[in-house]
Design an enzyme around this catalytic site. Structure first.
Site, PDB file in Angstrom:
ATOM      1  N   LYS A   1     -39.808 -85.941 -82.018  1.00 20.71           N
ATOM      2  CA  LYS A   1     -39.741 -84.486 -82.112  1.00 20.71           C
ATOM      3  C   LYS A   1     -40.546 -83.928 -83.285  1.00 20.71           C
ATOM      4  O   LYS A   1     -40.771 -82.720 -83.354  1.00 20.71           O
ATOM      5  CB  LYS A   1     -38.288 -84.031 -82.206  1.00 20.71           C
ATOM      6  CG  LYS A   1     -37.428 -84.428 -81.012  1.00 20.71           C
ATOM      7  CD  LYS A   1     -37.951 -83.864 -79.704  1.00 20.71           C
ATOM      8  CE  LYS A   1     -36.998 -84.163 -78.551  1.00 20.71           C
ATOM      9  NZ  LYS A   1     -37.494 -83.629 -77.268  1.00 20.71           N
TER      10      LYS A   1
ATOM     11  N   SER B   1     -31.081 -93.324 -77.268  1.00 24.51           N
ATOM     12  CA  SER B   1     -32.134 -92.922 -76.334  1.00 24.51           C
ATOM     13  C   SER B   1     -33.214 -93.996 -76.240  1.00 24.51           C
ATOM     14  O   SER B   1     -33.776 -94.228 -75.162  1.00 24.51           O
ATOM     15  CB  SER B   1     -32.738 -91.579 -76.748  1.00 24.51           C
ATOM     16  OG  SER B   1     -33.237 -91.632 -78.068  1.00 24.51           O
TER      17      SER B   1
END
Length: 399
Positions: free
Chosen positions: A86, A328
């Site tokens: 991100k 994740s």
């Protein structure tokens, strides 16, 4: 500006940052009978600020977990400065807003996030000098809140019952009330555009002249999937793109679309959503960025992933490969392993590892990781006489 990033530049940046550029097939050294010593990573340049270190993340071979006859790699996004993929998104959205003149000195930046985007936005805001407000739903790990606050952000925690749509609605409400800038990561085209100009070309550069059969990724906003998918489909259409989503939240598998506001934000929670432990993956709506990628027909296969197998695979990556990634990342590797189980012999598979394991200390990933010594550790401690700290006994110092 984003479109100026090229595979050649990716190679140059990797070289500058001390990551070896892989040789062409004609110059590959013959197999060795024993492993080579790990090369030291060195810096060959000075950076003007932390944001210049975003991107050019390494691709790492998976040795022990990969089944026989299949070669597996993972792109380790935890090498970014705030330890997640991100970082790319945050830099892209804020730089794009500055370029368009909608974000100016003294402004406040707002985003709704499960954590990694908020951390990345807080980092970029700290470097660029903006105030930062993050809205995050209650269930996400508390260490993420602390990291964002460490970076100077204000963190507004929204009720668990509101899910992801609740934190998005709160962020919109705050921006409307105060005139703040909303990043809109789930709808912002700067998000996939940055992956199309950085992440995708990095992959093409690293696999130039080499076999690559599958690219496997989950989705949060859909930015990585769309950006990398566009680049791979254009440059290497033979690569199969496999999209992953939680089995407990099969939003794409359901075939039901998300209803949207005029801004592209969701009107409400998706009917196929149920809670799942894969933080950063699959909010309770289909992001607009992901929906746009669906319209481009970018994936060849959709694979469901369970929470338990995600956690188990993340732990195996740590214990067997020394690769420290979060739930994740475990989910991504679990999906890649499912692909590997059915892939033809000789196949080469690449997956993404979105972030670091340290962001999950208070989650189920660490439920069975003890803080105190177990029986085997106590036996080792007692095997020599000095400096023993045994339960219910006085500490033993030097004998």
């Amino acid at each position: 500006m984003l479109a100026s990033f090229t595979p050649a530049l990716a190679t140059q940046r990797a070289s500058l940052r001390g990551r070896a550029v892989k040789p062409s097939p004609s110059r590959v050294a013959p197999p060795r009978s024993r492993p080579r010593a790990a090369a030291l990573r060195t810096s060959a340049k000075l950076y003007e600020n932390i944001l210049e270190t975003i991107g050019s993340t390494p691709i790492i071979k998976i040795n022990k977990l990969a089944p026989e006859g299949v070669t597996m790699y993972a792109k380790a996004e935890f090498f970014n400065p705030c330890s997640s993929v991100k970082d790319r998104l945050a830099l892209a959205v804020i730089t794009d807003a500055e370029r368009r003149g909608v974000l100016k000195p003294g402004d406040t930046v707002v985003e709704a996030t499960s954590g990694n985007t908020g951390i990345a936005v807080a980092m970029v805001c700290a470097q660029r000098g903006y105030e930062c407000v993050i809205c995050m739903a209650e269930p996400f790990s508390v260490e993420r809140r602390k990291i964002m606050r460490m970076l100077g952000a204000k963190v507004i925690v929204t009720p668990k019952a509101g899910k992801g749509t609740g934190m998005v609605a709160k962020a919109e409400e705050l921006c409307e009330k105060h005139g703040w800038f909303l990043c809109s990561q789930f709808e912002n085209d700067a998000n996939p555009a940055f992956h199309a100009s950085t992440t995708g070309p990095e992959i093409l550069s690293d696999f130039a002249g080499k076999r690559l059969d599958y690219f496997v990724t989950g989705y949060g906003t859909g930015g990585t999937f769309q950006g990398v998918g566009r680049v791979l489909k254009a440059a290497r259409p033979d690569v199969n793109i496999v999209l992953l989503e939680p089995e407990a939240a099969g939003l794409i598998a359901s075939g039901t679309k998300t209803e949207r506001k005029p801004t592209g934000a969701p009107k409400g929670s998706h009917p196929a959503f149920t809670p799942h432990p894969i933080q950063g993956w699959t909010p309770d709506f289909i992001p607009k960025v992901l929906e746009d990628a669906q319209a481009m027909n970018l994936y060849d296969e959709l694979v469901p992933i369970t929470g338990p197998e995600s956690i188990e695979t993340a732990q195996k990556l740590a214990r067997m490969e020394g690769i420290f990634t979060g739930i994740s990342g475990g989910a991504s590797m679990a999906g890649a392993l499912k692909v590997a189980a059915n892939a033809p012999k000789g196949s080469v598979i690449l997956t993404m590892l979105p972030d670091t394991s340290e962001r999950y200390m208070s989650t189920p990933l660490y439920e069975n990781i003890a803080a105190d010594m177990d029986e085997a550790e106590l036996e080792i401690a007692k095997s020599t006489p000095s400096f023993q700290l045994l339960p219910g006994e006085e500490p033993v110092l030097q004998m």
